[in-house]
Design a protein around this motif. Structure first.
Motif, PDB file in Angstrom:
ATOM      1  N   LEU A 101       9.712   1.190   7.258  1.00  0.00           N
ATOM      2  CA  LEU A 101       8.915   0.001   7.575  1.00  0.00           C
ATOM      3  C   LEU A 101       8.892  -0.247   9.080  1.00  0.00           C
ATOM      4  N   GLU A 102      10.047  -0.115   9.715  1.00  0.00           N
ATOM      5  CA  GLU A 102      10.130  -0.338  11.157  1.00  0.00           C
ATOM      6  C   GLU A 102       9.330   0.710  11.925  1.00  0.00           C
ATOM      7  N   ALA A 103       9.360   1.947  11.458  1.00  0.00           N
ATOM      8  CA  ALA A 103       8.595   3.014  12.118  1.00  0.00           C
ATOM      9  C   ALA A 103       7.090   2.755  11.980  1.00  0.00           C
ATOM     10  N   LEU A 104       6.657   2.332  10.808  1.00  0.00           N
ATOM     11  CA  LEU A 104       5.234   2.056  10.589  1.00  0.00           C
ATOM     12  C   LEU A 104       4.769   0.830  11.362  1.00  0.00           C
ATOM     13  N   ARG A 105       5.609  -0.187  11.389  1.00  0.00           N
ATOM     14  CA  ARG A 105       5.247  -1.443  12.060  1.00  0.00           C
ATOM     15  C   ARG A 105       5.462  -1.367  13.561  1.00  0.00           C
ATOM     16  N   GLY A 106       6.404  -0.546  13.997  1.00  0.00           N
ATOM     17  CA  GLY A 106       6.710  -0.434  15.406  1.00  0.00           C
ATOM     18  C   GLY A 106       7.596  -1.546  15.922  1.00  0.00           C
ATOM     19  N   LYS A 107       8.166  -2.322  15.017  1.00  0.00           N
ATOM     20  CA  LYS A 107       9.049  -3.437  15.377  1.00  0.00           C
ATOM     21  C   LYS A 107      10.115  -3.566  14.295  1.00  0.00           C
TER      22      LYS A 107
ATOM     23  N   LEU B 267      12.172  -8.979   6.474  1.00  0.00           N
ATOM     24  CA  LEU B 267      12.489  -8.416   5.163  1.00  0.00           C
ATOM     25  C   LEU B 267      13.475  -9.309   4.408  1.00  0.00           C
ATOM     26  N   ASP B 268      14.456  -9.839   5.119  1.00  0.00           N
ATOM     27  CA  ASP B 268      15.413 -10.756   4.485  1.00  0.00           C
ATOM     28  C   ASP B 268      14.699 -11.997   3.936  1.00  0.00           C
ATOM     29  N   GLY B 269      13.755 -12.529   4.705  1.00  0.00           N
ATOM     30  CA  GLY B 269      12.990 -13.695   4.252  1.00  0.00           C
ATOM     31  C   GLY B 269      12.139 -13.386   3.031  1.00  0.00           C
ATOM     32  N   LEU B 270      11.538 -12.209   3.015  1.00  0.00           N
ATOM     33  CA  LEU B 270      10.708 -11.814   1.866  1.00  0.00           C
ATOM     34  C   LEU B 270      11.561 -11.580   0.628  1.00  0.00           C
ATOM     35  N   LEU B 271      12.762 -11.040   0.831  1.00  0.00           N
ATOM     36  CA  LEU B 271      13.692 -10.873  -0.295  1.00  0.00           C
ATOM     37  C   LEU B 271      14.108 -12.233  -0.843  1.00  0.00           C
ATOM     38  N   GLU B 272      14.400 -13.164   0.055  1.00  0.00           N
ATOM     39  CA  GLU B 272      14.811 -14.509  -0.341  1.00  0.00           C
ATOM     40  C   GLU B 272      13.706 -15.224  -1.118  1.00  0.00           C
ATOM     41  N   ARG B 273      12.467 -15.009  -0.710  1.00  0.00           N
ATOM     42  CA  ARG B 273      11.319 -15.644  -1.382  1.00  0.00           C
ATOM     43  C   ARG B 273      10.875 -14.871  -2.623  1.00  0.00           C
ATOM     44  N   GLN B 274      11.558 -13.793  -2.935  1.00  0.00           N
ATOM     45  CA  GLN B 274      11.302 -12.965  -4.112  1.00  0.00           C
ATOM     46  C   GLN B 274       9.911 -12.340  -4.104  1.00  0.00           C
ATOM     47  N   LEU B 275       9.435 -12.011  -2.902  1.00  0.00           N
ATOM     48  CA  LEU B 275       8.166 -11.305  -2.770  1.00  0.00           C
ATOM     49  C   LEU B 275       8.390  -9.805  -2.655  1.00  0.00           C
ATOM     50  N   VAL B 276       9.624  -9.433  -2.319  1.00  0.00           N
ATOM     51  CA  VAL B 276      10.039  -8.042  -2.146  1.00  0.00           C
ATOM     52  C   VAL B 276      11.361  -7.875  -2.880  1.00  0.00           C
TER      53      VAL B 276
ATOM     54  N   ARG C  54      21.847   7.175   1.571  1.00  0.00           N
ATOM     55  CA  ARG C  54      21.164   6.559   0.405  1.00  0.00           C
ATOM     56  C   ARG C  54      20.576   5.186   0.757  1.00  0.00           C
ATOM     57  N   PRO C  55      19.641   5.120   1.730  1.00  0.00           N
ATOM     58  CA  PRO C  55      19.062   3.829   2.110  1.00  0.00           C
ATOM     59  C   PRO C  55      18.286   3.203   0.955  1.00  0.00           C
ATOM     60  N   LYS C  56      18.286   1.889   0.943  1.00  0.00           N
ATOM     61  CA  LYS C  56      17.578   1.141  -0.098  1.00  0.00           C
ATOM     62  C   LYS C  56      16.074   1.313   0.061  1.00  0.00           C
ATOM     63  N   LEU C  57      15.386   1.407  -1.066  1.00  0.00           N
ATOM     64  CA  LEU C  57      13.925   1.446  -1.104  1.00  0.00           C
ATOM     65  C   LEU C  57      13.426   0.069  -1.532  1.00  0.00           C
ATOM     66  N   PHE C  58      12.419  -0.430  -0.836  1.00  0.00           N
ATOM     67  CA  PHE C  58      11.872  -1.750  -1.115  1.00  0.00           C
ATOM     68  C   PHE C  58      10.464  -1.630  -1.680  1.00  0.00           C
TER      69      PHE C  58
ATOM     70  N   TYR D 164       0.792  -1.226   0.000  1.00  0.00           N
ATOM     71  CA  TYR D 164       0.000   0.000   0.000  1.00  0.00           C
ATOM     72  C   TYR D 164       0.827   1.280   0.000  1.00  0.00           C
ATOM     73  N   GLN D 165       2.085   1.225   0.446  1.00  0.00           N
ATOM     74  CA  GLN D 165       2.837   2.470   0.616  1.00  0.00           C
ATOM     75  C   GLN D 165       4.197   2.477  -0.063  1.00  0.00           C
ATOM     76  N   GLN D 166       4.497   1.506  -0.886  1.00  0.00           N
ATOM     77  CA  GLN D 166       5.825   1.430  -1.491  1.00  0.00           C
ATOM     78  C   GLN D 166       6.121   2.625  -2.376  1.00  0.00           C
ATOM     79  N   PRO D 167       7.398   2.919  -2.528  1.00  0.00           N
ATOM     80  CA  PRO D 167       8.563   2.277  -1.944  1.00  0.00           C
ATOM     81  C   PRO D 167       8.834   2.805  -0.533  1.00  0.00           C
ATOM     82  N   LEU D 168       9.387   1.935   0.296  1.00  0.00           N
ATOM     83  CA  LEU D 168       9.715   2.289   1.670  1.00  0.00           C
ATOM     84  C   LEU D 168      11.122   1.784   2.008  1.00  0.00           C
ATOM     85  N   THR D 169      11.796   2.514   2.900  1.00  0.00           N
ATOM     86  CA  THR D 169      13.086   2.048   3.404  1.00  0.00           C
ATOM     87  C   THR D 169      12.837   1.114   4.581  1.00  0.00           C
TER      88      THR D 169
END
Length: 174
Positions: free
Chosen positions: A107-113, A119-128, A139-143, A98-103
């Motif tokens: 993501l941590e600020a929005l989720r609070g955790k 994120l590493d797992g989602l990258l590995e599964r090619q969902l992100v 220059r933080p990465k945008l996901f 709903y809000q991409q792209p996000l650093t």
């Protein structure tokens, strides 16, 4: 080439591909107009369920899926198990969808955790995927989400996401 032959070729290619194919992927088979006419005719031919499959428009292309009339038979024989996605992963996917792209920090600020392992797992599964870098210090990465995300949730595009606050947001497709 006649429409019947083109429909058969498209069906064969989609079956063999096992993944969504866009119009550009099918271009070696014919012109855009001929392909679209054949795809519409093929969708119509498969819509009644007599062949057991139907065309689904997803991730900017088409794929073959089991017709809803025959899901029970497939489940009885193959006993498919839907992919497991943790609650934390679903939260991160929903935020990104709903809000991409996000650093990572956003993501941590929005989720609070922390989202590091998730994120590493989602990258590995090619969902992100990394979609760029933010114009900021360091220059933080945008996901953002991937076509695989769209496929898994049966969406043609992010525009197909339900409005926020309406029932279950994400439904898995197998």
């Amino acid at each position: 080439m006649d429409t019947q032959t083109l429909k058969a070729q498209i069906l064969a290619v989609l079956f063999a591909a096992g993944r969504p194919l866009a119009l550009g992927d099918l271009s070696p088979l014919g012109t855009e107009d001929a392909l679209l006419r054949a795809i519409v005719a093929l969708e119509h031919d498969l819509s009644d369920g007599t062949s057991g499959v139907q065309l689904e428009r997803v991730a900017g292309g088409w794929r073959l899926v089991v017709h809803p009339l025959h899901l029970t038979a497939v489940e009885q024989v193959l006993r498919p198990t839907p992919p497991r996605i943790s609650k934390a992963a679903l939260e991160v996917l929903a935020l990104l969808a709903y809000q991409q792209p996000l650093t990572r920090a956003e993501l941590e600020a929005l989720r609070g955790k922390s989202v590091e392992g998730v994120l590493d797992g989602l990258l590995e599964r090619q969902l992100v995927q990394v979609v760029g870098e933010k114009e900021a210090v360091g220059r933080p990465k945008l996901f953002g989400t991937t076509d695989r995300f769209l496929e898994l949730f049966g969406l043609e595009s992010l525009a197909d996401l339900p409005p926020l606050g309406e029932g279950p947001v994400l439904l898995l497709r197998s």
